[in-house]
Design a protein around this motif. Structure first.
Motif, short mmCIF file in Angstrom:
data_model
loop_
_atom_site.label_atom_id
_atom_site.label_comp_id
_atom_site.label_asym_id
_atom_site.label_seq_id
_atom_site.Cartn_x
_atom_site.Cartn_y
_atom_site.Cartn_z
N UNK A 1 0.81 -1.21 0.00
CA UNK A 1 0.00 0.00 0.00
C UNK A 1 0.85 1.27 0.00
N UNK A 2 2.18 1.09 -0.01
CA UNK A 2 3.09 2.23 -0.05
C UNK A 2 4.16 2.03 -1.12
N UNK A 3 3.76 1.82 -2.37
CA UNK A 3 4.76 1.57 -3.42
C UNK A 3 5.67 2.78 -3.63
N UNK A 4 6.96 2.49 -3.70
CA UNK A 4 7.92 3.56 -3.96
C UNK A 4 8.32 4.37 -2.75
N UNK A 5 7.73 4.10 -1.58
CA UNK A 5 8.08 4.84 -0.37
C UNK A 5 9.34 4.23 0.23
N UNK A 6 10.40 5.01 0.34
CA UNK A 6 11.67 4.51 0.89
C UNK A 6 11.96 5.03 2.29
N UNK A 7 11.29 6.11 2.68
CA UNK A 7 11.47 6.67 4.02
C UNK A 7 10.55 5.93 4.99
N UNK A 8 11.10 5.18 5.99
CA UNK A 8 10.26 4.39 6.90
C UNK A 8 9.37 5.23 7.81
N UNK B 1 7.37 7.60 6.48
CA UNK B 1 6.39 8.23 5.57
C UNK B 1 5.31 7.25 5.12
N UNK B 2 5.19 6.10 5.77
CA UNK B 2 4.20 5.11 5.36
C UNK B 2 2.77 5.57 5.67
N UNK B 3 1.83 5.10 4.85
CA UNK B 3 0.40 5.28 5.11
C UNK B 3 -0.09 4.02 5.82
N UNK B 4 -0.54 4.16 7.06
CA UNK B 4 -0.92 3.01 7.88
C UNK B 4 -2.44 2.77 7.91
N UNK B 5 -3.20 3.37 6.99
CA UNK B 5 -4.66 3.25 7.04
C UNK B 5 -5.11 1.79 6.93
N UNK B 6 -4.64 1.07 5.93
CA UNK B 6 -5.11 -0.30 5.73
C UNK B 6 -4.70 -1.24 6.87
N UNK B 7 -3.46 -1.19 7.37
CA UNK B 7 -3.15 -2.01 8.53
C UNK B 7 -4.06 -1.75 9.72
N UNK B 8 -4.39 -0.49 9.99
CA UNK B 8 -5.26 -0.17 11.12
C UNK B 8 -6.70 -0.67 10.89
N UNK B 9 -7.15 -0.62 9.62
CA UNK B 9 -8.48 -1.14 9.30
C UNK B 9 -8.53 -2.66 9.54
N UNK B 10 -7.45 -3.35 9.19
CA UNK B 10 -7.38 -4.80 9.44
C UNK B 10 -7.49 -5.09 10.93
N UNK B 11 -6.75 -4.34 11.75
CA UNK B 11 -6.82 -4.54 13.20
C UNK B 11 -8.22 -4.25 13.73
#
Length: 541
Positions: free
Chosen positions: A488-495, A497-507
């Motif tokens: 869900x964060x293609x091309x993001x190299x800075x740890x 700067x991730x978008x955590x929306x989907x992981x939180x929805x799973x939880x």
């Protein structure tokens, strides 16, 4: 009248000393369990681990427990060999695994033949493009592979210790304040989560020179202490059996039919499924929580010459944290109202002070470290309530509801405060504290309910089966979240700067399922009269 024979178990001091030894062992193991969680960003920048590799390594902790059925064997060992033998064995296994994991992330591993071997081997292909959840995979760094091997061994020991401690508490506290004892043990053990969040980054960045192996070495020392605690408990438990004349549990022969009795129990299955859903939304979340906060909060740079940049401040902050935990915990046992409320006032003031220090230090790990603090204070209260008033199933429902609210807040509300440093910190603190209260409600009600569902002679196997089912979630979701994070964060190299929306929805989705099972458990309890809503300590007629 003849005087009642006194044993160690009859002495409140000795009873709670035995509990303290077991809880300290678990306290140390909880620290090591998440030792790399608050430094996920450093593992990416210094060891080349992406989120998928990090998730595979974290999920490997329970891989052997799930797929080699080690937890089932652990339950058999516990039933046949007894609490004290299994406690020492689990401590030794944890220490061995911890040492391997430390070597894997140390500089000594780099450039060795062993590193070359791990680079060239264990490059497993996914079973299917959508089922890439094996502990090893192509492209995974050699250090992550070896660390996963060590973590597998540690995981066997820590889960064995978990069921052993639960069995030990039942042995020492059955018919007494059992839920209070279990709640207190969990409160102290989970203080290890806060300790890990504070000290793992501290040791990794000590002296301005980043070294992730220092954090793991700190954990190895603590595992040595855990083993010592279990050895001391060994002799204490042995003396109790000599006083009572009771045989150790190994004299009760294990029968395969015992497992059949457990598996055909409907209440047992509902509790087990509720357990795996709830804990899958907590423990895997802990492994990503600090990085999630790094991505969702706005941080300002602290002047390196200021008071708040001083490394020794970490020690002071931890002392304040201990004051919060100790005063909140002690307030549960004060019969004098003035002393009770005085301790609570001190605890609240210290908590505010701690939160302010975390804000001034602009530290994500300090923010998440408040997670178990509320649990330390209210878990004994909840355990005592279950002992005397009951309502365990209702607590499971409430805990699941709070879990859902918190994860949805992390997914959709906290990102709205991006750009507002103070408001973001306040929202994060409040949400994490509420999540900690949820983490108090469920364990305080869940584990004391198990002895009501199965015969005492096979309770070790019952706990082992519950832990095994729970471990399926603890194996699956760390790896799943890591893959979802990368995809869900293609091309993001800075740890950070991730978008955590989907992981939180799973939880949050796991919390919704846990809530449904909690409501169903209340219905079954009412129909089958399992006694989950009844107090553990019955009033004398």
């Amino acid at each position: 009248m003849s005087e009642k024979i006194q044993t160690l178990r009859d002495s409140a001091g000795m009873r709670w000393t035995a509990l303290l030894l077991l809880a300290l062992g678990m306290f140390c193991s909880y620290i090591f369990m998440d030792i790399l969680s608050p430094i996920k960003d450093l593992m990416e920048t210094t060891r080349g681990w992406d989120s998928t590799s990090f998730g595979r390594m974290q999920g490997s902790e329970v891989f052997l427990n799930v797929w080699v059925f080690f937890l089932i064997f652990a339950g058999i060992i516990l039933d046949k060999m007894g609490v004290r033998f299994t406690a020492v064995l689990s401590g030794a296994v944890m220490l061995i695994g911890a040492i391997i994991k430390w070597y894997a992330v140390s500089d000594a591993f780099i450039g060795t033949g062993l590193e070359t071997w791990f680079t060239e081997h264990l490059n497993w292909k996914p079973i299917a493009p959508w089922f890439d959840i094996l502990p090893f995979a192509e492209g995974m760094p050699a250090s992550a592979k070896l660390a996963a091997c060590g973590f597998m061994i540690f995981g066997c020991g820590v889960e064995m210790a978990g069921i052993t401690v639960s069995r030990g508490i039942v042995k020492w506290f059955k018919g007494r304040e059992m839920a209070l004892a279990m709640g207190s043990e969990m409160a102290l053990a989970r203080l290890g989560v806060a300790t890990c969040m504070i000290f793992s980054p501290f040791f990794a960045r000590l002296g301005g020179n980043v070294s992730v192996s220092r954090s793991v070495a700190f954990g190895v020392v603590l595992m040595c202490i855990a083993l010592i605690m279990f050895v001391v408990y060994f002799f204490m438990d042995s003396k109790l059996d000599k006083q009572t004349g009771e045989a150790e549990e190994k004299d009760d022969p294990f029968k395969v039919s015992d497992i059949g009795k457990i598996l055909t129990n409907k209440g047992f299955w509902i509790v087990s499924l509720l357990c795996v859903l709830y804990y899958s939304a907590i423990f895997p979340f802990q492994k990503y929580a600090v990085n999630m906060l790094q991505c969702n909060l706005t941080f300002t740079e602290v002047d390196p010459n200021s008071f708040w940049a001083n490394e020794s401040l970490t020690i002071y902050q931890y002392i304040v944290m201990l004051i919060v935990a100790a005063t909140a915990f002690m307030s549960n046992f004060m019969k004098n109202k003035s002393a009770k409320y005085g301790l609570l006032i001190v605890s609240i003031a210290a908590l505010i002070c701690y939160c302010y220090m975390g804000y001034m230090r602009q530290s994500a790990e300090s923010v998440f470290a408040v997670f178990p603090l509320l649990a330390v204070g209210i878990t004994p209260i909840l355990g005592n309530y279950v002992d005397h008033k009951g309502k365990a199933a209702s607590m499971l429902v409430l805990g699941s509801l709070l879990l859902i609210i918190c994860h949805l807040t992390f997914a959709y509300v906290l990102p709205l405060f991006k750009g507002s440093t103070a408001a973001g910190f306040i929202m994060a603190y409040i949400t994490i504290l509420v999540l900690g209260s949820s983490f108090s409600l469920v364990p305080a009600a869940l584990w004391p309910s198990v002895p009501k569902l199965v015969d005492s002679k096979i309770i070790g196997s019952a706990y082992a089966l519950i832990f095994w089912i729970q471990n399926i979630g603890l194996w699956l979701f760390p790896m799943l979240i890591g893959m979802v994070l990368d995809n869900s964060n293609p091309g993001v190299t800075d740890p950070t700067k991730y978008d955590y929306t989907w992981p939180m929805v799973i939880f949050a989705s796991l919390g919704i399922l846990a809530l449904l099972f909690g409501l169903y458990l209340k219905v079954v309890d009412k129909k089958k009269h399992l006694g989950l809503e009844e107090p553990n300590i019955k009033p004398e007629a």
